[in-house]
Design a protein around this motif. Structure first.
Motif, mmCIF file in Angstrom:
data_model
loop_
_atom_site.group_PDB
_atom_site.id
_atom_site.type_symbol
_atom_site.label_atom_id
_atom_site.label_comp_id
_atom_site.label_asym_id
_atom_site.label_seq_id
_atom_site.Cartn_x
_atom_site.Cartn_y
_atom_site.Cartn_z
ATOM 1 N N ILE A 122 -55.695 -42.496 -27.680
ATOM 2 C CA ILE A 122 -54.334 -42.649 -27.181
ATOM 3 C C ILE A 122 -53.575 -43.684 -28.012
ATOM 4 C CG2 ILE A 122 -52.937 -43.315 -25.206
ATOM 5 C CD1 ILE A 122 -54.304 -40.646 -24.886
ATOM 6 N N LEU A 123 -54.234 -44.817 -28.334
ATOM 7 C CA LEU A 123 -53.592 -45.838 -29.163
ATOM 8 C C LEU A 123 -53.294 -45.314 -30.568
ATOM 9 C CD1 LEU A 123 -55.481 -49.129 -28.228
ATOM 10 C CD2 LEU A 123 -53.175 -48.439 -27.565
ATOM 11 N N GLU A 124 -54.229 -44.517 -31.101
ATOM 12 C CA GLU A 124 -54.002 -43.954 -32.433
ATOM 13 C C GLU A 124 -52.820 -42.997 -32.431
ATOM 14 O OE1 GLU A 124 -57.682 -42.230 -33.594
ATOM 15 O OE2 GLU A 124 -58.647 -44.149 -34.022
ATOM 16 N N VAL B 261 -47.073 -42.291 -33.990
ATOM 17 C CA VAL B 261 -45.677 -42.082 -33.655
ATOM 18 C C VAL B 261 -44.827 -43.296 -34.060
ATOM 19 C CG1 VAL B 261 -44.052 -41.729 -31.757
ATOM 20 C CG2 VAL B 261 -46.226 -40.502 -31.778
ATOM 21 N N LEU B 262 -45.410 -44.486 -33.950
ATOM 22 C CA LEU B 262 -44.616 -45.703 -34.108
ATOM 23 C C LEU B 262 -44.657 -46.315 -35.500
ATOM 24 C CD1 LEU B 262 -45.339 -47.566 -30.749
ATOM 25 C CD2 LEU B 262 -43.372 -46.178 -31.345
ATOM 26 N N ALA C 218 -41.695 -48.551 -37.271
ATOM 27 C CA ALA C 218 -42.006 -49.966 -37.501
ATOM 28 C C ALA C 218 -41.760 -50.352 -38.954
ATOM 29 C CB ALA C 218 -43.454 -50.251 -37.112
ATOM 30 N N LEU C 219 -42.210 -49.501 -39.896
ATOM 31 C CA LEU C 219 -41.954 -49.782 -41.307
ATOM 32 C C LEU C 219 -40.459 -49.695 -41.629
ATOM 33 C CD1 LEU C 219 -44.899 -47.978 -43.136
ATOM 34 C CD2 LEU C 219 -44.618 -50.411 -42.688
#
Length: 452
Positions: free
Chosen positions: A155-157, A162-163, A167-168
């Motif tokens: 789930i974190l991956e 997605v993020l 973020a970059l």
């Protein structure tokens, strides 16, 4: 042996931007790590709640248990839910699994759980599991619901997938904003740099301290002190030159008169006295040139008056002044004009043309031609003085306006200041002074091009 090459200049803006970006990136990574840890903890709590709720739901559904096992089948978890969160359950009675989902192990997750309900972390066949256990009140059976730890990481991956791009993107946006902000913050430094770069040898005015940031005030103050001392020194030098030249004119004029008187009294010494008179005349011309430069040096373009100067009377005065010398030297002097006037200070323009025509007549041999022409060239008014004399080589042309420079091999006397005066007057008017070939590709040509 150490290299003697000068160190490359470095950019204060780039260093400031680099420091900001490094600090921002470190803090960004630290914040990202903190957010990841918080997300892991919160996700774990959500999954723990899901495990607990599922266990109690299954406990509530497990009501009929006899020696044959469960009489009522348990409701299965939704397929998507099982696939995504991988919740597996077991119903355990007397240490045996009496019912389980397909992905649950055949033996109980926990065989000797000693509490009525609670969580446990364990490893089964190399896989890490998070398990919640709840017993019924009669302690006949227990429900154990487990989830692989890797599913939580999945789930974190997915969240990271997605993020990471936004973020970059925000990090790149941060870099652009920092670049823009540092440019705005350093704008006073650039303005001060431009003000200093605009200074000329004639402009030693103080750099304005108003509106300067506190960090630049010591630099501006130190620079203004240097400019003040330099201006004082230049003014003293110019006053000395002007005073010395002015004081020399009177004794030179007196000396010239005494030589003339001695020449009449001693006719047998005409030749030596004539040579002495020529030397005195050359010295007088040098003093006059020094006095002219001393008056021109402190002037600025804004202080110089400019008006439309008619060329016809100016050319007539030049012809009247130099026609006799040209005839005496056997030089053909012609003046041609295709325009009626130019914009300049009348007195300064006359000084420029007299110096140029005088130089041409002085250094051209008998039989040469000297032409003064005024016209339009590429949309600009231009006055040229050209001859077909011996000319000047390219290396010497580049040094003609240096003070006291004289071309080697010239027999004619001169002060080496005439073209320096022309250059100074041209600079004050914004006129472009250039040297090139003269008439028919021979000799020397001097052009004065006015601004368009």
């Amino acid at each position: 042996m150490r290299s003697l090459e000068p160190a490359r200049p470095w950019s204060l803006r780039r260093r400031l931007l680099g420091a900001i970006l490094v600090a921002s990136t470190v803090l960004w990574l630290a914040g990202l790590g903190t957010l990841t840890a918080l997300a892991w903890r919160e996700t774990g709590e959500v999954f723990d709640d899901a495990l607990e709720e599922s266990a109690y739901m299954l406990m509530a559904a497990t009501t009929d248990l006899d020696a044959r096992g469960l009489l009522a089948p348990l409701p299965p978890l939704a397929g998507d839910e099982v696939r995504r969160v991988d919740m597996q359950y077991q119903v355990v009675s007397a240490g045996e699994v009496v019912q389980r989902t397909e992905g649950a192990p055949a033996r109980p997750f926990i065989g000797d759980y000693d509490d009525d309900h609670g969580f446990a972390d364990l490893r089964i066949d190399g896989d890490a599991w998070r398990v919640f256990v709840v017993r019924d009140e009669a302690r006949r059976f227990e429900v154990q619901v487990g989830q692989r730890a890797e599913k939580r990481m999945d789930i974190l991956e997915e969240l990271a997938e997605v993020l990471w791009l936004p973020a970059l993107g925000f990090l790149a946006l941060l870099a652009l904003v920092c670049w823009w902000l540092t440019g705005r913050v350093l704008a006073p430094l650039r303005r001060t740099t431009a003000a200093i770069a605009a200074k000329t040898p004639d402009d030693l005015a103080q750099v304005a301290a108003e509106g300067q940031p506190r960090e630049l005030l010591p630099i501006v103050g130190a620079l203004n002190d240097v400019l003040a001392r330099l201006d004082t020194a230049l003014q003293a030098e110019r006053r000395f030159t002007a005073d010395a030249a002015h004081e020399l004119r009177t004794p030179l004029a007196g000396l010239h008169m005494h030589v003339q008187l001695l020449q009449r009294q001693h006719p047998d010494l005409v030749a030596p006295f004539q040579k002495l008179r020529q030397d005195i005349a050359r010295l007088t011309a040098l003093v006059d040139s020094l006095l002219t430069l001393a008056r021109l040096d402190p002037l600025a373009r804004a202080q110089l008056g400019s008006e439309s100067v008619a060329l016809l009377p100016l050319f007539d005065s030049l012809l009247a002044e130099y026609a006799g010398e040209a005839a005496r030297r056997g030089i053909d002097l012609t003046l041609r004009r295709d325009i009626d006037a130019v914009s300049a200070d009348p007195h300064m323009l006359a000084i420029m043309l007299r110096n140029l025509v005088g130089n041409a007549l002085r250094y051209c041999p008998a039989g040469s031609r000297v032409e003064v022409a005024a016209g339009m060239h590429e949309g600009r008014a231009r006055v040229t003085v050209r001859d077909d004399g011996p000319g000047v080589d390219d290396a010497s042309r580049r040094r003609l306006t240096e003070r006291f420079f004289r071309v080697l091999g010239q027999e004619e006397g001169g002060s080496g200041l005439g073209l320096s005066i022309v250059q100074r007057i041209a600079d004050l008017h914004g006129i472009a002074l250039a040297f090139g070939p003269g008439l028919d590709g021979r000799g020397l040509g001097v052009s004065l091009a006015w601004p368009p």
